[in-house]
Design an enzyme around this catalytic site. Structure first.
Site, PDB file in Angstrom:
ATOM      1  N   HIS A   1       4.962  -7.242   0.249  1.00  0.00           N
ATOM      2  CA  HIS A   1       4.610  -8.534  -0.344  1.00  0.00           C
ATOM      3  C   HIS A   1       5.286  -8.720  -1.698  1.00  0.00           C
ATOM      4  O   HIS A   1       5.819  -7.774  -2.286  1.00  0.00           O
ATOM      5  CB  HIS A   1       3.088  -8.641  -0.475  1.00  0.00           C
ATOM      6  CG  HIS A   1       2.383  -8.662   0.850  1.00  0.00           C
ATOM      7  ND1 HIS A   1       1.799  -9.786   1.375  1.00  0.00           N
ATOM      8  CD2 HIS A   1       2.182  -7.675   1.770  1.00  0.00           C
ATOM      9  CE1 HIS A   1       1.261  -9.510   2.542  1.00  0.00           C
ATOM     10  NE2 HIS A   1       1.486  -8.231   2.815  1.00  0.00           N
TER      11      HIS A   1
ATOM     12  N   ASP B   1       0.864  -1.175   0.000  1.00  0.00           N
ATOM     13  CA  ASP B   1       0.000   0.000   0.000  1.00  0.00           C
ATOM     14  C   ASP B   1       0.903   1.228   0.000  1.00  0.00           C
ATOM     15  O   ASP B   1       1.854   1.306   0.793  1.00  0.00           O
ATOM     16  CB  ASP B   1      -0.865   0.045   1.263  1.00  0.00           C
ATOM     17  CG  ASP B   1      -2.016  -0.940   1.228  1.00  0.00           C
ATOM     18  OD1 ASP B   1      -2.071  -1.771   0.306  1.00  0.00           O
ATOM     19  OD2 ASP B   1      -2.854  -0.890   2.150  1.00  0.00           O
TER      20      ASP B   1
ATOM     21  N   SER C   1       8.432   3.687   5.066  1.00  0.00           N
ATOM     22  CA  SER C   1       9.497   4.178   4.220  1.00  0.00           C
ATOM     23  C   SER C   1       9.146   4.031   2.750  1.00  0.00           C
ATOM     24  O   SER C   1       8.020   4.306   2.350  1.00  0.00           O
ATOM     25  CB  SER C   1      10.809   3.459   4.539  1.00  0.00           C
ATOM     26  OG  SER C   1      11.886   4.091   3.907  1.00  0.00           O
TER      27      SER C   1
END
Length: 303
Positions: free
Chosen positions: A149, A92, A255
């Site tokens: 992921h 995300d 980050s």
């Protein structure tokens, strides 16, 4: 650039960023009771965090700030939408930059490029695998889900820890600090896939207290002055293969992730552009065709 903006950048150069980040890390990992709950509530309100997506939606149930920050989402919150032959969004976040790699040069922001070889810790041979390839840089804001992921199924070949600074990686800093992603502390994970190699670069930043991977646990801290490299086998019981959509790491605290692919391996979806919001598992792009996976014949098991 306005005088106040110049001051904000100047302060980043002189601030004790490693000390600040490690101090925040101590607090974030501590079970500080009411103080942890109060700070977490402030954070949820300040950054408008959507707790309805979390597997545990009650922020008061997280014993540490790190547990809250790396919270798991509900099983159906991020369905894997990418099909065979497609890439999945790994995080995300928000697209910072993406597009072709010009030789060894990657776009950081308007008027700022940086070196692929520097990003990957100075490994010239590794950088050559991505010469004239494709890259995407995704910024994770404080409100985002902070687990990372896999964009496609891959076998881990190599992990590299690169020491560096800890500048902020928000868009303002990216626009004004040269070589930002190649100067900050980072962890590089290199994978081989059926379509070719790819690398995921997890970039540290101010207040980012830790970077973890699922196979090695906490990689940093501790920090050090030297580049460290771990090699992994491509076959046998100690082979590490992660499926598309599987978790590969996480940030404490948020980050940026830089993904790099070889020439003619991927084509990003047309809707992607700087400023576009990404959601893990949605379609990131298409694989353009099969190409042989590059592996290191002298690999060894990481300790």
């Amino acid at each position: 650039m306005a005088n106040f903006d110049r001051l904000k950048i100047a302060l980043q150069y002189i601030a004790p960023k490693h000390f600040m980040s490690r101090a925040m890390g101590k607090f974030a990992s501590a079970e500080a009771g009411w103080f942890t709950r109060t700070f977490t509530q402030w954070f949820v309100n300040r950054y408008n965090v959507d707790m309805s997506e979390a597997a545990e939606p009650d922020f008061r149930q997280y014993p540490t700030f790190n547990a809250f920050f790396t919270r798991e989402l509900k099983a159906d919150a991020r369905p894997l939408l990418a099909n065979e032959g497609q890439l999945a969004h790994p995080v995300d976040g928000t697209v910072s930059q993406l597009g072709p790699i010009q030789g060894d040069s990657i776009v950081q922001a308007k008027n700022h490029d940086y070196s692929m070889q520097a990003l990957l810790g100075g490994d010239k041979a590794l950088a050559q695998e991505f010469h004239n390839g494709t890259f995407a840089t995704i910024y994770l804001a404080p409100r985002d889900y902070h687990r990372i992921h896999m964009p496609l199924t891959g076998t881990l070949r190599q992990m590299i820890y690169v020491p560096g600074d800890l500048f902020s990686v928000n868009p303002f800093t990216a626009d004004n600090v040269p070589n930002l992603f190649a100067r900050n502390e980072r962890v590089v994970a290199v994978f081989d896939s059926a379509n070719g190699p790819f690398a995921m670069v997890l970039v540290g930043a101010t207040i980012v207290a830790s970077i973890e991977t699922v196979w090695a646990g906490t990689v940093t801290p501790p920090t050090g002055p030297c580049v460290h490299t771990w090699e992994y086998p491509n076959a046998g019981l100690n082979k590490i293969e992660l499926d598309i959509g599987a978790e590969m790491g996480r940030f404490k605290l948020g980050s940026t992730v830089v993904l790099v692919f070889p020439e003619n391996m991927v084509e990003f979806t047309e809707s992607l552009a700087p400023g576009v919001v990404t959601r893990m598992g949605s379609v990131f792009g298409e694989l353009k065709g099969q190409q042989p996976s590059t592996t290191n014949s002298n690999t060894k098991v990481a300790e």
